[in-house]
Design an enzyme around this catalytic site. Structure first.
Site, mmCIF file in Angstrom:
data_model
loop_
_atom_site.group_PDB
_atom_site.id
_atom_site.type_symbol
_atom_site.label_atom_id
_atom_site.label_comp_id
_atom_site.label_asym_id
_atom_site.label_seq_id
_atom_site.Cartn_x
_atom_site.Cartn_y
_atom_site.Cartn_z
ATOM 1 C CB SER A 1 -34.191 1.131 13.219
ATOM 2 O OG SER A 1 -32.833 1.510 13.305
ATOM 3 C CE LYS B 1 -37.111 3.634 17.124
ATOM 4 N NZ LYS B 1 -36.227 4.506 16.331
ATOM 5 C CE LYS C 1 -50.157 24.447 -17.858
ATOM 6 N NZ LYS C 1 -49.708 25.862 -17.686
ATOM 7 C CD GLN D 1 -44.158 26.762 -19.427
ATOM 8 O OE1 GLN D 1 -44.488 27.104 -20.556
ATOM 9 N NE2 GLN D 1 -42.915 26.405 -19.121
ATOM 10 C CG HIS E 1 -51.749 24.658 27.496
ATOM 11 N ND1 HIS E 1 -51.389 25.821 26.852
ATOM 12 C CD2 HIS E 1 -52.935 24.923 28.109
ATOM 13 C CE1 HIS E 1 -52.297 26.747 27.070
ATOM 14 N NE2 HIS E 1 -53.258 26.228 27.825
ATOM 15 C CD GLU F 1 -41.845 9.604 12.370
ATOM 16 O OE1 GLU F 1 -41.576 9.523 13.576
ATOM 17 O OE2 GLU F 1 -41.131 9.107 11.475
#
Length: 471
Positions: free
Chosen positions: A277, A283, A325, A322, A156, A290
């Protein structure tokens, strides 16, 4: 330009119809497979005496010329020629003259396109088994390097019980092993030859389908001509296998995203697999996992799309097919991108062992072992469960963890507690107490790594064998 099938028609095809119905924009990816199938087909026509040897030799020479043009990127594709089959046949006729038109003797585009997709997909299946082997190898190396690294195990997304980080990684090795086995099993159904089924009913020419199968390394041929040209189960199965595989990659991606966050700091992904970023210079974003997590949805969509196309089609071939594909090609490209990135990303991942250990020392994930301790002293487990629940509550109210409690504090909750409780609560003891097959104990994890390495060798051997068969 007159169509190769235009004898029945009195008007040129509307340009919008040509644009709408042409598949050359995507089925040109089958170009090499189309030539490969044609070479085997024309060899069979010669063997069976359907075409004279001089025609067969001339057609083969022309096909090899066209194949060279394909590989050098020199072949110009045209929507007027609709699909890869007609484009190649038109180029062949341009190269060697009208004799090129004899290539289509005894076959239809219906069995031809099915053959191309079987040839194409079996190569991709072998490729993906090889890429999964590389990913398993990277996970195994990290597992071997972290056989003493302990982190909280979760249920959990709440801390549950301490486990070895190697044990956690080995769960993914097992998941990807199932993916490998699914793909290997699917190869048997992919490696069946439809060529020779004609448009739907076979052909009047005395062809030898088994000879073609032998030339193309197919294990068998379709038993029923209708089934041969209308079956797309092998693509659906591949898309289903790919969906399960992407789900596994997505689950691992989610954990990598969580673990690399400031809140966890369990791992750090190499700079080569992250981005920054445009506005926040501090960052470091885990964009690869992701994006893999995001692209899982498109693979699911490709599976559902083809299932929907096929759900109400009568036998045999219909133009709807068709649509089989583009989703297949997209899934192949998506899997290639994800698997080629994942193995090196895992291999270069830095594991913050100290941070993982700190997390284990500052939680109550060893609580179950206290209940087991009391149960081993004769207390019913359900009663022991309640005792430990109250003990944990006491710790929370007093800003302590279980190993912070004195023996006197433990004895407030049960007289069965003694000094041995401190040994029981050590993370290493908690981990190694689970010494059952498949458990997180060091002995069991080492054995699991050994079994996985044996399977890794078998997978590598399979890839070598089936790469040769799929040429």
């Amino acid at each position: 330009m007159s169509k190769l099938w235009g004898g029945r028609f009195t008007k040129q095809t509307n340009r919008l119809v040509e644009q709408y119905t042409a598949s050359i924009g995507f089925d040109k990816l089958l170009a090499e497979e189309d030539v490969q199938g044609s070479l085997a087909h024309v060899s069979m026509l010669g063997k069976c005496g359907i075409l004279p040897e001089e025609d067969v030799d001339k057609i083969k020479e022309g096909l090899h010329t066209v194949l060279g043009q394909i590989r050098r990127g020199e072949l110009e594709y045209s929507i007027e020629n609709e699909d890869i089959h007609m484009n190649i046949e038109k180029q062949l006729i341009d190269e060697i003259g009208p004799v090129g038109g004899k290539l289509h003797t005894g076959r239809s585009r219906n069995d031809q396109v099915a053959t191309d997709m079987h040839l194409y997909l079996r190569k991709r299946v072998v490729e993906f088994v090889g890429l999964l082997h590389d990913l398993q190898e990277a996970l195994l190396e990290q597992a071997k390097a972290n056989q003493e690294t302990i982190l909280p195990g979760y249920t959990h997304l709440q801390r549950a019980q301490p486990i070895l980080f190697a044990h956690h990684l080995m769960a993914y090795v097992s998941m990807f092993q199932r993916d490998i086995e699914r793909l290997q099993d699917s190869y048997r159904r992919i490696n069946v030859l439809p060529l020779g089924a004609g448009a739907l009913a076979g052909t009047t020419f005395p062809i030898d389908r088994h000879y073609v199968a032998e030339q193309l390394h197919f294990d068998s041929v379709y038993e029923n001509s209708l089934d041969a040209v209308s079956d797309r189960d092998f693509i659906i199965e591949f898309l289903a296998d790919a969906s399960i595989l992407m789900m596994h990659l997505s689950r691992l991606s989610e954990e990598l995203v969580l673990w690399s966050s400031t809140e966890f700091r369990f791992i750090e992904l190499d700079d080569a697999f992250c981005t920054g970023s445009s506005i926040m210079p501090q960052k470091k974003n885990p964009d690869v996992p992701e994006l893999v997590r995001g692209k899982t949805g498109r693979v699911y969509g490709n599976l559902m799309g083809l299932l929907t196309v096929l759900k109400s089609l009568p036998l045999a071939y219909n133009k709807d097919m068709q649509e089989d594909k583009e989703g297949m090609f997209d899934t192949v490209e998506t899997l290639q991108g994800a698997l080629k990135l994942f193995a090196p990303m895992i291999a270069t991942m830095k594991v913050n062992r100290g941070q993982m250990r700190d997390a284990v020392n500052k939680d109550f994930s060893n609580a179950t072992d206290i209940a087991d301790f009391l149960a081993n002293k004769g207390m019913p487990f359900r009663q022991a469960h309640e005792v430990i629940g109250k003990t944990v509550l006491y710790c929370i109210q007093n800003n302590k963890f279980l190993l912070d409690l004195t023996l006197e504090e433990f004895k407030q909750f049960s007289s069965l507690f003694d000094e041995n409780i401190y040994d029981v609560l050590q993370p290493e003891a908690v981990v190694n107490a689970r010494n059952v097959y498949g458990g997180t104990a060091s002995e069991q994890v080492a054995a699991a790594i050994g079994r996985a390495e044996t399977k890794l060798v078998a997978t590598a051997d399979w890839v070598v064998e089936y790469t040769e068969k799929s040429k």
